[in-house]
Design a protein around this motif. Structure first.
Motif, PDB file in Angstrom:
ATOM      1  N   UNK A 359       0.875  -1.165  -0.066  1.00  0.00           N
ATOM      2  CA  UNK A 359      -0.077   0.070  -0.012  1.00  0.00           C
ATOM      3  C   UNK A 359       0.979   1.150   0.067  1.00  0.00           C
ATOM      4  N   UNK A 360       2.061   1.172   0.521  1.00  0.00           N
ATOM      5  CA  UNK A 360       3.019   2.280   0.441  1.00  0.00           C
ATOM      6  C   UNK A 360       4.253   2.383  -0.259  1.00  0.00           C
ATOM      7  N   UNK A 361       4.269   1.123  -1.257  1.00  0.00           N
ATOM      8  CA  UNK A 361       5.263   0.866  -2.422  1.00  0.00           C
ATOM      9  C   UNK A 361       4.890   0.706  -3.676  1.00  0.00           C
ATOM     10  N   UNK A 362       4.310  -0.531  -3.833  1.00  0.00           N
ATOM     11  CA  UNK A 362       4.169  -0.708  -5.128  1.00  0.00           C
ATOM     12  C   UNK A 362       2.905  -0.163  -5.896  1.00  0.00           C
ATOM     13  N   UNK A 363       1.899  -0.135  -4.945  1.00  0.00           N
ATOM     14  CA  UNK A 363       0.558   0.465  -5.368  1.00  0.00           C
ATOM     15  C   UNK A 363       0.751   2.031  -5.883  1.00  0.00           C
ATOM     16  N   UNK A 364       1.495   2.863  -4.815  1.00  0.00           N
ATOM     17  CA  UNK A 364       1.968   4.361  -5.231  1.00  0.00           C
ATOM     18  C   UNK A 364       2.725   4.583  -6.418  1.00  0.00           C
ATOM     19  N   UNK A 365       3.629   3.553  -6.846  1.00  0.00           N
ATOM     20  CA  UNK A 365       4.701   3.571  -7.867  1.00  0.00           C
ATOM     21  C   UNK A 365       3.806   3.295  -8.935  1.00  0.00           C
ATOM     22  N   UNK A 366       2.704   2.500  -9.019  1.00  0.00           N
ATOM     23  CA  UNK A 366       1.780   2.480 -10.291  1.00  0.00           C
ATOM     24  C   UNK A 366       0.912   3.688 -10.256  1.00  0.00           C
ATOM     25  N   UNK A 367       0.712   4.348  -9.380  1.00  0.00           N
ATOM     26  CA  UNK A 367      -0.231   5.449  -9.280  1.00  0.00           C
ATOM     27  C   UNK A 367       0.577   6.760  -9.844  1.00  0.00           C
ATOM     28  N   UNK A 368       1.633   6.930  -9.432  1.00  0.00           N
ATOM     29  CA  UNK A 368       2.393   8.026  -9.968  1.00  0.00           C
ATOM     30  C   UNK A 368       2.802   7.528 -11.431  1.00  0.00           C
ATOM     31  N   UNK A 369       3.100   6.568 -11.799  1.00  0.00           N
ATOM     32  CA  UNK A 369       3.674   6.024 -13.298  1.00  0.00           C
ATOM     33  C   UNK A 369       2.100   6.233 -14.017  1.00  0.00           C
ATOM     34  N   UNK A 370       1.120   5.947 -13.630  1.00  0.00           N
ATOM     35  CA  UNK A 370       0.075   6.113 -14.321  1.00  0.00           C
ATOM     36  C   UNK A 370      -0.496   7.576 -14.415  1.00  0.00           C
ATOM     37  N   UNK A 371      -0.535   8.423 -13.429  1.00  0.00           N
ATOM     38  CA  UNK A 371      -0.901   9.906 -13.545  1.00  0.00           C
ATOM     39  C   UNK A 371      -0.010  10.499 -14.303  1.00  0.00           C
ATOM     40  N   UNK A 372       1.335  10.584 -14.138  1.00  0.00           N
ATOM     41  CA  UNK A 372       2.410  11.378 -14.800  1.00  0.00           C
ATOM     42  C   UNK A 372       3.440  10.732 -15.594  1.00  0.00           C
ATOM     43  N   UNK A 373       3.264   9.333 -15.854  1.00  0.00           N
ATOM     44  CA  UNK A 373       4.136   8.691 -16.524  1.00  0.00           C
ATOM     45  C   UNK A 373       5.643   8.496 -15.804  1.00  0.00           C
ATOM     46  N   UNK A 374       5.684   9.013 -14.798  1.00  0.00           N
ATOM     47  CA  UNK A 374       7.069   8.912 -14.038  1.00  0.00           C
ATOM     48  C   UNK A 374       7.290   7.767 -13.345  1.00  0.00           C
ATOM     49  N   UNK A 375       8.273   6.711 -13.535  1.00  0.00           N
ATOM     50  CA  UNK A 375       8.746   5.598 -12.849  1.00  0.00           C
ATOM     51  C   UNK A 375      10.012   5.918 -12.286  1.00  0.00           C
ATOM     52  N   UNK A 376      10.183   5.213 -10.968  1.00  0.00           N
ATOM     53  CA  UNK A 376      11.470   5.238 -10.039  1.00  0.00           C
ATOM     54  C   UNK A 376      12.246   3.808 -10.306  1.00  0.00           C
TER      55      UNK A 376
END
Length: 517
Positions: A359-376
């Motif tokens: 809930x604080x790692x993979x899901x937020x990674x996908x949320x940011x990637x989906x929202x603005x295309x930014x991956x870490x």
């Protein structure tokens, strides 16, 4: 086992696991023994645990054609199988270098400081589980290790190079110099902190010597408070202020020479600007931003010297005493279980713990990637975990924006289309899946599964969490992870053997999430 025996065992484990993952040699499993048919003969290894994602653990002795095999014979058999572009003797020497360093770290006295963040950063003694030489350090001798390596609890004072303002290339918001440096700095000049090893290397650089003779640069010497190195070796933290800098090292650690071309620094600064424009991040998820960079202008000293001097200023560690995930997932120096395994068991429910972490790692990674295309590049050494008093995940922090990426079909407003942060869409998604799932999550699941309920049960929990993702920006990417038959992985062994550190080979692995419910 002593440190040497444990280091050799870890090296064999990495070589065999990489061989199975990347080359899939003919293999027969007989109970707890695996027999691999290689060009050098039939290699027999004992299996302590078998992992669906390749994180196998070995036990017992190793045989070659039925007779006991020495460590060197195992290394030679694997290297003969991979047969890359580098000479086998050179590759074997790199493995030996890594083993020597690992043995020294495992035998070193404890150097706990009482700071959980620093202690975790300086406790990563074994390194990447799928790299053939995770602790090799070409160009550093034994005295250098004692002076500068995190595994030995090092701290030291940085050197500083003053650069005339017309010779500086900078981006973002480079930090002001410490008072001890500012007092020695000519008005308007920029001070570049330099690692002591790098200062020694650059003392022999003819271009820099010429610029110094012409009055364009000036060595100020070692100044300021001591710093300590993080697990990356070249990122350092001020012991007093907490300020942090990523510094170049013209030394080959694993299989990279760790210098920083200005383009990589621009990528980090561009990624930080995208993060800043996001506003509030998903709850429990944070980014340790790279604030700015400075270096000698390549137009003056050339690209190589710029890469030798580029300094990236990083935000201090956040509150909550976060610890680098890689160190929490690694066995202790005497073979103790990984710290996180005991902490999760004490928390009481491994499935609930994993749900909170996702809930604080993979899901937020996908949320940011989906929202603005930014991956870490959220692999275990770039990921920090903060836990509450009962050991439950409270926050996940990612760092090292030099490895971030934006997909070309979703460039966020304000980011130039020609930014080095922008990658082809397929490559961007591959990078996020590799670093965040194959590298990070698969290791976490393997370690926790080994010490609790088994990997398959935990992958079913991962699948359940992804199936529940409702955020419209993240849901398509969660569904891709649920349904794709494969996930991408770097072939570290093949890339290393072929001298392709900067252009790695990728391969497809069976997707363990798809094996869920």
């Amino acid at each position: 086992m002593n440190g040497r025996d444990r280091a050799e065992h870890a090296a064999r484990e990495r070589l065999v696991a990489s061989l199975l993952r990347e080359l899939d040699p003919p293999a027969v499993r007989e109970g707890d023994t695996l027999r691999l048919t290689l060009p050098a003969g039939v290699l027999g290894v004992g299996l302590a645990t078998w992992s669906p994602t390749g994180h196998h653990r070995l036990s017992g002795d190793v045989t070659l054609d039925g007779r006991p095999a020495t460590h060197d014979e195992v290394v030679a058999a694997v290297l003969e199988t991979v047969a890359g572009g580098e000479p086998p003797d050179h590759l074997a020497a790199l493995v030996a270098n890594s083993v020597d360093r690992t043995a020294r770290y495992l035998d070193a006295p404890a150097h706990a400081t009482g700071d959980p963040t620093r202690d975790a950063e300086q406790a990563l003694r074994l390194g990447h589980p799928f790299h053939p030489t995770p602790k090799s350090a070409e160009g550093l001798d034994d005295a250098d290790l004692a002076a500068w390596m995190p595994e030995l609890g090092a701290s030291f004072v940085l050197h500083h190079l003053a650069v005339r303002p017309d010779l500086v290339l900078a981006g973002g918001a480079p930090a002001d110099p410490p008072p001890a440096v500012a007092d020695r700095l000519p008005a308007g000049w920029t001070a570049l902190p330099v690692h002591p090893f790098q200062a020694r290397v650059l003392a022999r650089d003819p271009t820099l010597a010429l610029l110094e003779a012409e009055g364009g640069v000036r060595w100020l010497g070692p100044l300021g408070d001591p710093v300590w190195p993080t697990s990356s070796v070249r990122t350092v933290v001020d012991t007093v202020t907490g300020a942090s800098w990523k510094l170049p090292l013209r030394a080959r650690l694993t299989h990279f020479v760790r210098t920083t071309p200005p383009e990589q620094a621009r990528r980090a600064v561009d990624a930080a600007a995208v993060v800043a424009r996001l506003g509030a991040l998903p709850p429990g998820f944070g980014v340790i931003a790279d604030r700015g960079f400075a270096t000698l202008d390549p137009a003056v000293g050339g690209e190589r010297l710029a890469a030798d001097l580029t300094v990236i200023t990083r935000a201090p560690f956040p509150p909550g005493r976060p610890r680098v995930l890689a160190a929490l997932l690694e066995d202790g120096p005497r073979g103790e279980e990984p710290p996180l395994a005991g902490e999760v068991r004490a928390a009481g429910d491994v499935h609930a713990w994993l749900r909170r972490w996702l809930a604080v790692s993979l899901v937020p990674l996908l949320q940011v990637y989906g929202a603005v295309g930014l991956g870490f590049e959220a692999h275990p050494q770039n990921t920090l975990v903060a836990t509450d008093a009962d050991g439950w995940p409270a926050a996940c922090w990612v760092r090292d924006l030099e490895g971030a990426h934006v997909r070309r079909d979703h460039v966020p407003p304000g980011l130039p289309a020609d930014s080095p942060l922008v990658y082809a869409t397929e490559e961007a998604w591959r990078r996020l899946r590799y670093h965040g799932v194959v590298n990070h999550l698969a290791l976490l699941v393997a370690v926790l599964g080994r010490h609790t309920v088994g990997e398959e049960a935990l992958w079913a929990t991962v699948a359940a969490v992804l199936a529940e993702v409702s955020d419209p920006a993240a849901r398509p990417w969660a569904q891709d992870l649920l349904t794709s038959p494969t996930l991408p992985a770097k072939a570290h062994l093949r890339s290393w053997a072929a001298g392709r550190g900067e252009d790695p080979v990728y391969l497809d692995l069976p997707n363990p999430i798809r094996m869920g419910p």
